[in-house]
Write a protein that holds these residues in place. Structure first.
Motif, short mmCIF file in Angstrom:
data_model
loop_
_atom_site.label_atom_id
_atom_site.label_comp_id
_atom_site.label_asym_id
_atom_site.label_seq_id
_atom_site.Cartn_x
_atom_site.Cartn_y
_atom_site.Cartn_z
N ASP A 228 -21.83 -35.67 15.08
CA ASP A 228 -23.02 -35.17 15.17
C ASP A 228 -23.38 -33.99 14.73
OD1 ASP A 228 -25.62 -34.88 16.45
OD2 ASP A 228 -24.76 -34.48 18.41
N VAL A 229 -24.27 -33.80 13.53
CA VAL A 229 -24.50 -32.39 13.29
C VAL A 229 -25.82 -31.93 13.72
CG1 VAL A 229 -23.11 -32.89 11.02
CG2 VAL A 229 -25.73 -33.51 10.96
N ILE A 230 -26.74 -32.77 14.50
CA ILE A 230 -28.06 -32.23 14.66
C ILE A 230 -28.15 -31.79 16.29
CG2 ILE A 230 -30.32 -33.03 15.05
CD1 ILE A 230 -30.14 -34.75 12.55
N ILE A 231 -27.79 -32.67 17.09
CA ILE A 231 -27.78 -32.52 18.72
C ILE A 231 -26.57 -31.62 19.44
CG2 ILE A 231 -28.22 -33.60 21.09
CD1 ILE A 231 -30.29 -34.46 18.83
N THR A 232 -25.58 -32.06 19.11
CA THR A 232 -24.35 -31.17 19.49
C THR A 232 -24.64 -29.59 19.29
OG1 THR A 232 -23.08 -33.33 19.71
CG2 THR A 232 -21.89 -31.16 20.03
N PRO A 233 -24.80 -29.29 17.97
CA PRO A 233 -24.88 -27.87 17.79
C PRO A 233 -25.89 -27.05 18.67
CG PRO A 233 -24.78 -29.15 15.48
CD PRO A 233 -25.00 -30.00 16.79
N GLN A 234 -27.01 -28.08 19.04
CA GLN A 234 -28.21 -27.23 19.82
C GLN A 234 -27.82 -27.28 21.31
OE1 GLN A 234 -32.17 -28.21 18.65
NE2 GLN A 234 -31.22 -29.93 17.21
N ARG A 235 -27.05 -28.16 21.77
CA ARG A 235 -26.69 -28.38 23.42
C ARG A 235 -25.50 -27.71 23.73
NH1 ARG A 235 -28.18 -34.62 24.52
NH2 ARG A 235 -30.33 -34.00 25.08
N LYS A 236 -24.36 -27.47 22.72
CA LYS A 236 -23.21 -27.01 23.33
C LYS A 236 -23.00 -25.94 23.97
CE LYS A 236 -21.40 -25.34 19.28
NZ LYS A 236 -20.48 -25.52 18.08
N PHE A 237 -24.13 -24.85 23.90
CA PHE A 237 -24.00 -23.59 24.73
C PHE A 237 -24.28 -24.23 25.97
CE2 PHE A 237 -28.57 -24.17 24.37
CZ PHE A 237 -28.86 -23.59 25.45
N LEU A 238 -24.51 -24.90 26.39
CA LEU A 238 -24.69 -25.66 27.71
C LEU A 238 -23.55 -26.12 28.50
CD1 LEU A 238 -28.10 -27.74 27.44
CD2 LEU A 238 -28.17 -25.55 28.60
N MET A 239 -22.72 -26.16 27.57
CA MET A 239 -21.16 -26.55 28.05
C MET A 239 -20.18 -25.61 27.43
SD MET A 239 -22.13 -30.33 26.95
CE MET A 239 -24.02 -30.04 27.08
N PRO A 240 -20.13 -24.44 27.66
CA PRO A 240 -19.32 -23.38 27.20
C PRO A 240 -17.90 -23.85 27.03
CG PRO A 240 -20.53 -22.32 29.21
CD PRO A 240 -20.70 -24.05 29.18
N PHE A 241 -17.32 -24.63 27.62
CA PHE A 241 -15.87 -25.07 27.48
C PHE A 241 -15.89 -26.00 26.17
CE2 PHE A 241 -18.17 -28.59 29.58
CZ PHE A 241 -17.58 -29.71 28.92
N TYR A 242 -16.83 -26.38 25.81
CA TYR A 242 -16.71 -27.17 24.36
C TYR A 242 -16.02 -26.61 23.23
CZ TYR A 242 -18.12 -30.75 21.12
OH TYR A 242 -18.52 -31.84 20.19
N ASP A 243 -16.51 -25.65 22.97
CA ASP A 243 -15.79 -24.77 21.83
C ASP A 243 -14.44 -24.35 22.16
OD1 ASP A 243 -17.69 -25.04 19.54
OD2 ASP A 243 -18.95 -23.28 20.40
N HIS A 244 -14.05 -24.43 23.43
CA HIS A 244 -12.59 -24.02 23.84
C HIS A 244 -11.70 -25.05 23.55
CE1 HIS A 244 -13.73 -19.76 25.05
NE2 HIS A 244 -14.54 -20.27 26.05
N PHE A 245 -12.27 -26.17 23.95
CA PHE A 245 -11.43 -27.55 23.90
C PHE A 245 -11.15 -28.09 22.56
CE2 PHE A 245 -11.95 -29.28 28.63
CZ PHE A 245 -12.12 -28.05 28.96
N LEU A 246 -12.15 -27.78 21.75
CA LEU A 246 -12.38 -28.35 20.25
C LEU A 246 -10.89 -28.34 19.48
CD1 LEU A 246 -14.72 -29.48 19.16
CD2 LEU A 246 -14.96 -27.80 17.67
N PRO A 247 -10.30 -27.16 19.56
CA PRO A 247 -9.44 -26.98 18.53
C PRO A 247 -8.19 -27.94 19.11
CG PRO A 247 -10.03 -24.87 18.96
CD PRO A 247 -10.69 -25.75 19.84
N ASP A 248 -7.85 -27.91 20.13
CA ASP A 248 -6.97 -28.62 20.62
C ASP A 248 -6.89 -30.28 20.76
OD1 ASP A 248 -4.78 -26.68 21.68
OD2 ASP A 248 -6.23 -26.10 22.96
N LEU A 249 -8.22 -30.60 21.04
CA LEU A 249 -8.80 -32.10 20.87
C LEU A 249 -8.70 -32.54 19.43
CD1 LEU A 249 -11.59 -32.43 23.04
CD2 LEU A 249 -9.74 -33.84 22.89
#
Ligand code: HSE
Length: 315
Positions: A228-249
Motif C-alpha cells: 500500500d503506497v497511499i494509505i499506510t504511509p499517511q496512517r502509520k504515525f498512529l501506530m508508532p510500533f509499525y516501523d519498529h516491527f517492519l524490518p523483522d517482519l
C-alpha cells in the motif's frame, strides 16, 4: 417467545491496496447479537456485554441503527429488543462495528415474516457501520456477512455490489492486536483528499496484482502486491510500533503485512499454518521488546461466516 442469536466474524479490511474495497473474514473472534420482537416500533438495547464504552442510545449504536432502518424501510409492524455481546475488541481494526451490525440484521431477519436477501441485509448493516466510521464503506460488512474474501464495489450512483474473490489456495493470517483503541473516524480523518498520479498508478498495480494473485492462487504475485503506497504511509504515525516491527517482519516468510482496516491491529498473510505461527512468535517477541502489549492470533483466511441459533423461551 422466540429469541434468535446470531454471531458475525471479525474481518480484515483494505488488505493494503484495496482501501474501502477488499476484506476477508477471520475465524476465532466474533460479536453476538440476540434479538426478539417487541410490539413497539422501536429498538431497545437491553444489555451490552463487553462494551462498556458503547452507546445504549439506539440511534448511536452500530447494531441498533440497522434495525431502526429495517423497521422503517420494511414498514414492520413491530420492533426489536437486542442484547449485544462483544467478542471483538473495540476500535481494534478488526471490524467489530461491522460484525455487530451484521449479527443484528442476520438475527432480526429470522424473525421477519418475509425474509430479506443478503443484498438488503448488507444495505441495512452498512448504515450501522457508518455510525462508527463516518463513511459508507462495506469492506468489513461484506466479508462479515458473506464470509470468504470479498470485493465491495460501489457504482457512480452509489449502489453497492459485493463480489466474492475466489482463492484456490489456503491462506493463513496472523493478527497483532495492540492494546490500545483507535477510532475509525480518527484514522479516516488524517487522510489527504488528493493523491499523486504516480501513487495512483502504483496502487492500481498492487490491487490488480493482489486480486490476480488471489484468484489464481499465485503466492509470488500475492507477495509482490500485498502493499500500500497511499494509505499506510499517511496512517502509520498512529501506530508508532509499525516501523519498529517492519524490518523483522520483512525477514520472515510473510506473504505481506499491513494495517488491518483502520488499525491499530496489524495483519500478516502466510502460505502455511507453520509460517503463520512463526510470525506469531516473532510478534510476541517484538511486542515485549518495544513494550507494546498486545495479543496475537492465527486464523485461516475467509473461513468464518455468520452463524444463527434459535432459542425458545417462555414469555
Ligand atoms: N476501509 C476502512 C478504513 C476500514 O480503512 O478506514 C475501516 O472500517
Amino acid at each position: 417467545m422466540k429469541i434468535v442469536i446470531a454471531s458475525a466474524p471479525a474481518t480484515v479490511a483494505n488488505v493494503n491496496a484495496g482501501f474501502d474495497i477488499l476484506g476477508f473474514s477471520l475465524s476465532g473472534l466474533a460479536d453476538q447479537v440476540s434479538v426478539r420482537t417487541i410490539p413497539e416500533k422501536i429498538v431497545r438495547i437491553k444489555k451490552i456485554i463487553g462494551g462498556d464504552d458503547l452507546p445504549l442510545e439506539p440511534d448511536k449504536n452500530t447494531a441498533a441503527v440497522p434495525l431502526l432502518e429495517m423497521i422503517r424501510g420494511e414498514r414492520l409492524s413491530h420492533g426489536f429488543e437486542i442484547e449485544i455481546k462483544k467478542g471483538i475488541p473495540l476500535a481494534s481494526g478488526l471490524g467489530g462495528s461491522a460484525a455487530s451490525a451484521v449479527a443484528a440484521v442476520v438475527a432480526a431477519n429470522q424473525l421477519l415474516k418475509k425474509k430479506l436477501d443478503n443484498q438488503k441485509l448488507f444495505y441495512y448493516a452498512l448504515l450501522g457501520e457508518a455510525v462508527a466510521s463516518g463513511g459508507l464503506h462495506g469492506d468489513n460488512i461484506a466479508p462479515a456477512l458473506y464470509g470468504g474474501i470479498t470485493a465491495c464495489l460501489k457504482d457512480s450512483e452509489g449502489k453497492f455490489q459485493v463480489v466474492p474473490v475466489s482463492c484456490p489456495v489456503k491462506l493463513y493470517c496472523t493478527i497483532f492486536h495492540p492494546q490500545f483503541a483507535l477510532e475509525t473516524k480518527k484514522a479516516r480523518g488524517v487522510l489527504k483528499e488528493n493523491i499523486l498520479l504516480k501513487d495512483y498508478i502504483q496502487q492500481s498495480m498492487h490491487l490488480t496484482g493482489l486480486l490476480l494473485g488471489l484468484q489464481s492462487g499465485d503466492y509470488d504475485l500475492i507477495k509482490l502486491h500485498t502493499r500500500d503506497v497511499i494509505i499506510t504511509p499517511q496512517r502509520k504515525f498512529l501506530m508508532p510500533f509499525y516501523d519498529h516491527f517492519l524490518p523483522d517482519l520483512e525477514k520472515t516468510n510473510s506473504l505481506g503485512f499491513g494495517i488491518s482496516g483502520a488499525g491499530p491491529s496489524l495483519f500478516s498473510l502466510s502460505k502455511t499454518k507453520k509460517d503463520a505461527h512463526q510470525i506469531q512468535e516473532l510478534l510476541l517477541v517484538l511486542s515485549k521488546k518495544y513494550k507494546i502489549p498486545g495479543e496475537v492470533y492465527v486464523a485461516q483466511v475467509g473461513l468464518a461466516r455468520p452463524t444463527i441459533t434459535f432459542v425458545k423461551v417462555k414469555a
